[in-house]
Scaffold this motif. Structure first.
Motif, mmCIF file in Angstrom:
data_model
loop_
_atom_site.group_PDB
_atom_site.id
_atom_site.type_symbol
_atom_site.label_atom_id
_atom_site.label_comp_id
_atom_site.label_asym_id
_atom_site.label_seq_id
_atom_site.Cartn_x
_atom_site.Cartn_y
_atom_site.Cartn_z
ATOM 1 N N SER A 21 0.846 -1.193 0.000
ATOM 2 C CA SER A 21 0.000 0.000 0.000
ATOM 3 C C SER A 21 0.875 1.234 0.000
ATOM 4 O O SER A 21 1.968 1.224 0.556
ATOM 5 N N SER A 70 -4.017 -1.110 -8.167
ATOM 6 C CA SER A 70 -5.337 -0.512 -8.035
ATOM 7 C C SER A 70 -5.220 0.698 -7.120
ATOM 8 O O SER A 70 -4.161 0.944 -6.536
ATOM 9 N N ARG A 71 -6.298 1.441 -7.008
ATOM 10 C CA ARG A 71 -6.262 2.617 -6.155
ATOM 11 C C ARG A 71 -7.582 2.775 -5.428
ATOM 12 O O ARG A 71 -8.605 2.206 -5.800
ATOM 13 N N ASP A 72 -7.527 3.563 -4.387
ATOM 14 C CA ASP A 72 -8.718 3.922 -3.636
ATOM 15 C C ASP A 72 -9.466 4.957 -4.457
ATOM 16 O O ASP A 72 -9.044 6.114 -4.512
ATOM 17 N N ASN A 73 -10.521 4.582 -5.117
ATOM 18 C CA ASN A 73 -11.198 5.484 -6.040
ATOM 19 C C ASN A 73 -11.957 6.605 -5.346
ATOM 20 O O ASN A 73 -12.368 7.553 -5.988
ATOM 21 N N ASN A 76 -8.477 8.617 -4.419
ATOM 22 C CA ASN A 76 -7.342 8.490 -5.346
ATOM 23 C C ASN A 76 -6.027 8.870 -4.688
ATOM 24 O O ASN A 76 -5.130 9.395 -5.345
ATOM 25 N N VAL A 79 -2.672 3.837 -3.299
ATOM 26 C CA VAL A 79 -2.444 2.895 -4.377
ATOM 27 C C VAL A 79 -2.018 1.569 -3.770
ATOM 28 O O VAL A 79 -1.237 1.541 -2.810
ATOM 29 N N CYS A 96 7.263 3.431 -3.885
ATOM 30 C CA CYS A 96 6.087 4.082 -4.420
ATOM 31 C C CYS A 96 6.497 5.417 -5.032
ATOM 32 O O CYS A 96 7.399 6.086 -4.513
#
Length: 116
Positions: A21, A70-73, A76, A79, A96
């Motif tokens: 994360s 993926s990401r926290d929509n 945003n 990631v 990252c």
């Protein structure tokens, strides 16, 4: 300025899974892309996976079919990198990154070690 904090690295046996994360803070609205690089001992840093603010995704050939970014929509600002079927050659420090205009910000890195 953007600050990045990674978590989720560790030691896993070959064939196992890990989830990384990366949380961004600061001027997050200006971020155009986020993702992950890795660096193995004695080797150059290489792109693993990236995702743009528009949702475009790219992967290194070596991780396609095994890793998923993926990401926290909602915000945003977070990631994730889901890493499955890990191999010893995936060992390294995973960094990252967040890109804003021509500037790239980096996290401190998290160690991933895959034992055979």
């Amino acid at each position: 300025q953007v600050q990045l904090v990674e978590s989720g690295g560790g030691l896993v046996q070959a064939g196992g899974s890990l989830r990384l994360s990366c949380a961004a803070s600061g001027s997050v609205l200006r971020i155009s892309a986020m993702g992950w690089y890795r660096q193995a001992a004695g080797k150059q840093r290489e792109l693993v996976a990236g995702i743009s603010s528009g949702g475009s995704i790219n992967y290194a050939d070596s991780v396609k079919g095994r890793f998923t970014i993926s990401r926290d929509n909602v915000q945003n600002t977070v990631v994730f990198l889901q890493m499955n079927s890990l191999k010893p050659e995936d060992t390294g420090v995973y960094y990252c990154y967040a890109r804003f205009s021509s500037t790239t910000y980096w996290g401190r890195g998290t160690q991933v070690t895959v034992s055979s």
